[in-house]
Design a protein around this motif. Structure first.
Motif, PDB file in Angstrom:
ATOM      1  N   HIS A 251       2.159  -8.383   5.268  1.00  0.00           N
ATOM      2  CA  HIS A 251       2.613  -7.658   4.079  1.00  0.00           C
ATOM      3  C   HIS A 251       2.750  -8.615   2.895  1.00  0.00           C
ATOM      4  CE1 HIS A 251       4.957  -5.053   1.484  1.00  0.00           C
ATOM      5  NE2 HIS A 251       4.623  -4.053   2.280  1.00  0.00           N
ATOM      6  N   PRO A 252       2.270  -8.212   1.706  1.00  0.00           N
ATOM      7  CA  PRO A 252       2.387  -9.100   0.543  1.00  0.00           C
ATOM      8  C   PRO A 252       3.839  -9.544   0.269  1.00  0.00           C
ATOM      9  CG  PRO A 252       0.879  -7.320   0.048  1.00  0.00           C
ATOM     10  CD  PRO A 252       1.480  -7.010   1.402  1.00  0.00           C
ATOM     11  N   CYS A 288       3.834   2.953  -3.377  1.00  0.00           N
ATOM     12  CA  CYS A 288       4.466   1.871  -2.619  1.00  0.00           C
ATOM     13  C   CYS A 288       5.633   1.287  -3.409  1.00  0.00           C
ATOM     14  CB  CYS A 288       3.426   0.784  -2.339  1.00  0.00           C
ATOM     15  SG  CYS A 288       4.150  -0.687  -1.605  1.00  0.00           S
ATOM     16  N   PHE A 290       6.853  -1.542  -3.361  1.00  0.00           N
ATOM     17  CA  PHE A 290       6.673  -2.946  -3.737  1.00  0.00           C
ATOM     18  C   PHE A 290       5.598  -3.109  -4.823  1.00  0.00           C
ATOM     19  CE2 PHE A 290       5.105  -7.353  -2.630  1.00  0.00           C
ATOM     20  CZ  PHE A 290       6.230  -8.013  -3.119  1.00  0.00           C
ATOM     21  N   ALA A 291       4.941  -1.999  -5.181  1.00  0.00           N
ATOM     22  CA  ALA A 291       3.763  -2.078  -6.069  1.00  0.00           C
ATOM     23  C   ALA A 291       4.010  -2.868  -7.357  1.00  0.00           C
ATOM     24  CB  ALA A 291       3.265  -0.679  -6.386  1.00  0.00           C
ATOM     25  N   CYS A 294       3.759  -6.531  -6.517  1.00  0.00           N
ATOM     26  CA  CYS A 294       2.771  -6.965  -5.524  1.00  0.00           C
ATOM     27  C   CYS A 294       1.570  -7.657  -6.173  1.00  0.00           C
ATOM     28  CB  CYS A 294       2.306  -5.754  -4.723  1.00  0.00           C
ATOM     29  SG  CYS A 294       1.121  -6.205  -3.448  1.00  0.00           S
ATOM     30  N   GLU A 296      -1.161  -8.040  -4.766  1.00  0.00           N
ATOM     31  CA  GLU A 296      -2.416  -7.489  -4.233  1.00  0.00           C
ATOM     32  C   GLU A 296      -2.545  -5.992  -4.476  1.00  0.00           C
ATOM     33  OE1 GLU A 296      -3.442  -9.241  -0.303  1.00  0.00           O
ATOM     34  OE2 GLU A 296      -1.469 -10.168  -0.470  1.00  0.00           O
ATOM     35  N   VAL A 297      -1.732  -5.489  -5.405  1.00  0.00           N
ATOM     36  CA  VAL A 297      -1.691  -4.041  -5.663  1.00  0.00           C
ATOM     37  C   VAL A 297      -3.072  -3.504  -6.098  1.00  0.00           C
ATOM     38  CG1 VAL A 297      -0.894  -4.462  -8.042  1.00  0.00           C
ATOM     39  CG2 VAL A 297      -0.444  -2.249  -6.980  1.00  0.00           C
ATOM     40  N   PHE A 298      -3.392  -2.296  -5.678  1.00  0.00           N
ATOM     41  CA  PHE A 298      -4.593  -1.634  -6.179  1.00  0.00           C
ATOM     42  C   PHE A 298      -4.251  -0.182  -6.461  1.00  0.00           C
ATOM     43  CE2 PHE A 298      -4.608  -1.707  -1.632  1.00  0.00           C
ATOM     44  CZ  PHE A 298      -5.243  -0.560  -1.169  1.00  0.00           C
ATOM     45  N   CYS A 301      -2.110   2.325  -4.321  1.00  0.00           N
ATOM     46  CA  CYS A 301      -0.704   1.947  -4.089  1.00  0.00           C
ATOM     47  C   CYS A 301       0.247   2.596  -5.088  1.00  0.00           C
ATOM     48  CB  CYS A 301      -0.523   0.444  -4.198  1.00  0.00           C
ATOM     49  SG  CYS A 301      -1.735  -0.525  -3.335  1.00  0.00           S
ATOM     50  N   PRO A 306       2.597   4.152   1.457  1.00  0.00           N
ATOM     51  CA  PRO A 306       2.026   3.675   2.723  1.00  0.00           C
ATOM     52  C   PRO A 306       2.952   3.945   3.905  1.00  0.00           C
ATOM     53  CG  PRO A 306       2.780   1.817   1.391  1.00  0.00           C
ATOM     54  CD  PRO A 306       3.008   3.049   0.573  1.00  0.00           C
ATOM     55  N   CYS A 320       1.604  -1.212   4.602  1.00  0.00           N
ATOM     56  CA  CYS A 320       0.760  -1.612   3.476  1.00  0.00           C
ATOM     57  C   CYS A 320      -0.638  -1.056   3.673  1.00  0.00           C
ATOM     58  CB  CYS A 320       0.724  -3.135   3.386  1.00  0.00           C
ATOM     59  SG  CYS A 320      -0.434  -3.756   2.168  1.00  0.00           S
ATOM     60  N   PHE A 321      -1.246  -0.546   2.574  1.00  0.00           N
ATOM     61  CA  PHE A 321      -2.586   0.026   2.675  1.00  0.00           C
ATOM     62  C   PHE A 321      -3.636  -1.010   3.051  1.00  0.00           C
ATOM     63  CE2 PHE A 321      -0.809   3.287  -0.354  1.00  0.00           C
ATOM     64  CZ  PHE A 321      -0.784   4.300   0.581  1.00  0.00           C
ATOM     65  N   LEU A 322      -3.416  -2.253   2.652  1.00  0.00           N
ATOM     66  CA  LEU A 322      -4.404  -3.294   2.957  1.00  0.00           C
ATOM     67  C   LEU A 322      -4.628  -3.391   4.454  1.00  0.00           C
ATOM     68  CD1 LEU A 322      -3.182  -6.135   0.605  1.00  0.00           C
ATOM     69  CD2 LEU A 322      -5.207  -4.711   0.337  1.00  0.00           C
TER      70      LEU A 322
HETATM   71  S1  SF4 Z   1       0.522  -0.928  -0.306  1.00  0.00           S
HETATM   72 FE1  SF4 Z   1      -0.385  -1.885  -2.121  1.00  0.00          FE
HETATM   73  S2  SF4 Z   1       1.353  -2.383  -3.468  1.00  0.00           S
HETATM   74 FE2  SF4 Z   1       2.161  -1.965  -1.418  1.00  0.00          FE
HETATM   75  S3  SF4 Z   1       2.303  -3.945  -0.501  1.00  0.00           S
HETATM   76 FE3  SF4 Z   1       0.315  -3.118   0.107  1.00  0.00          FE
HETATM   77  S4  SF4 Z   1      -1.127  -3.833  -1.447  1.00  0.00           S
HETATM   78 FE4  SF4 Z   1       0.919  -4.195  -2.251  1.00  0.00          FE
END
Ligand code: SF4
Ligand code: ADP
Ligand code: MG
Length: 337
Positions: A251-252, A288, A290-291, A294, A296-298, A301, A306, A320-322
């Motif tokens: 997780h980021p 999310c 944490f967006a 984050c 690594e946000v996209f 999110c 998630p 996390c979606f990643l």
């Molecule tokens: S779901 Fe998106 S915003 Fe949330 S932790 Fe994962 S990459 Fe970051």
């Protein structure tokens, strides 16, 4: 350690009243503590770590607090149905807790001996002499030197580390099955912190007491825990085996916490803290939680929430979606869109 859970938290939701609204501080968390293990709960201030542990002690102040849903199963029994009388026998005897600042839990007006003897006698039928003998035994167990002298001293005469040892002795007075330590070393300097952690590990091995260690510092978790739960804004965002998570955080947020771990070898490096703060309960966050912080946000999110995904291989959980993209074999590596 075996794999039987001694304490199970299932979908626990706790909120606090603010005006007419109830704001969620813990928003549906689940985890289990296994017999004889040391479990870490890590996350920045305001994540819901203390509220979770207070619930396991039957100590959520109500009002303003309220357990909305969920189960707290200790030794096969749901403690949500426990009466205050039941709690009096559970607290201290079965589940004990120590806090960050022992000065606030020790009474400045009484000697250490008086307080220990009193704590023991509340929970047992020991005579004064028996309780004194048990106090001496406990102080030795927690590595306190010149025990007889310490019994006659007042809390302010002891160093922070010694006071914390006394608190641990009190918490261990009735051989609890679970010890919850809420930031027990945060107020202590690094050397003393290492000693207290070593003491807890030692107690765990000697007595087989299961321990929940709450901290904001992954470095502390790395020292003595076998498994860890990472909490963010009232949710579990990652959960698994400590070695796996330290080596390869998924997780980021966990990655950010890891960068913020002080160098335990004493080199003074600048800590990289995660920019921003934990959203307070009641803050409306789309997608999310944490967006906003984050790296690594996209796009997805910011609109979708998630789930907690569990790896079939080792039970490791990540919100996390990643993670799902990786599981599906996608090439995506978190490039913002
Ligand atoms: S779901 Fe998106 S915003 Fe949330 S932790 Fe994962 S990459 Fe970051
Ligand atoms: N007694 C209380 N009254 C109102 N709100 C509370 C109370 N205790 C905790 N909270 C709320 O719960 C959130 C989580 O608190 P806490 O569990 O103490 O966080 P942590 O221990 O992770 O720092 C806090 O941000 C606060 O909004
Ligand atoms: Mg706390």
């Amino acid at each position: 350690m075996n794999n039987e859970p001694i304490l199970q938290i299932k979908d626990l939701k706790i909120s606090f009243q603010s005006g007419k609204r109830f704001l969620p501080a813990v928003d549906g968390i689940s985890f289990e503590l296994r017999e004889g293990e040391i479990l870490g709960i890590v996350g920045e201030s305001g994540s819901g770590k203390s509220v979770t542990s207070l619930a396991a002690m039957g100590l959520i102040p109500s009002p303003p607090g309220k357990i909305e849903t969920g189960e707290i199963i200790f030794d096969g029994r749901d403690l949500r149905n426990a009466s205050e009388k039941d709690w009096l026998t559970i607290r201290g005897n079965q589940i004990s807790m120590i806090f960050q600042e022992p000065m606030t839990s020790l009474n400045p007006l009484f000697t250490i001996g008086n307080q220990l003897i009193e704590a023991i006698r509340i929970h047992t039928h020991f005579s004064k002499t028996e309780a004194k003998a048990r106090s001496i035994e406990l102080l030795k167990l927690v590595g306190i030197p010149r025990v007889e002298g310490i019994l006659k001293e007042y809390p302010h005469q002891l160093s922070g580390g010694m006071r914390q040892r006394v608190m641990i002795a009190m918490a261990m007075a009735c051989n609890p099955r679970v010890l919850i330590a809420d930031e027990p070393t945060t107020a202590l300097d690094v050397t003393i912190q290492a000693q207290i952690l070593a003491l807890m590990k030692n107690l765990n091995q000697k007595t087989n007491t299961s321990i929940i260690l709450i901290t904001h510092d992954l470095g502390v978790v790395a020292e003595i825990c076998e498994r860890v739960i990472v909490m963010y804004a009232g949710l579990v965002v990652e959960q698994g085996d400590v070695r796996t998570i330290l080596k390869k955080p998924q997780h980021p947020y966990t990655k950010g916490l890891l960068k913020a771990v002080p160098d335990l070898k004493g080199k003074k490096e600048r800590l990289l803290s995660i920019p921003g703060t934990v959203p307070t309960p009641g803050t409306v966050v789309q997608g999310c939680r944490f967006a906003a912080r984050c790296a690594e946000v996209f796009e997805k999110c910011k609109s979708e929430i998630p789930d907690l995904y569990q790896s079939e291989k080792d039970g490791h959980e990540v919100r996390c979606f990643l993670h799902t993209l990786k599981e599906e074999g996608d090439e995506h590596v978190g490039v913002p869109s």
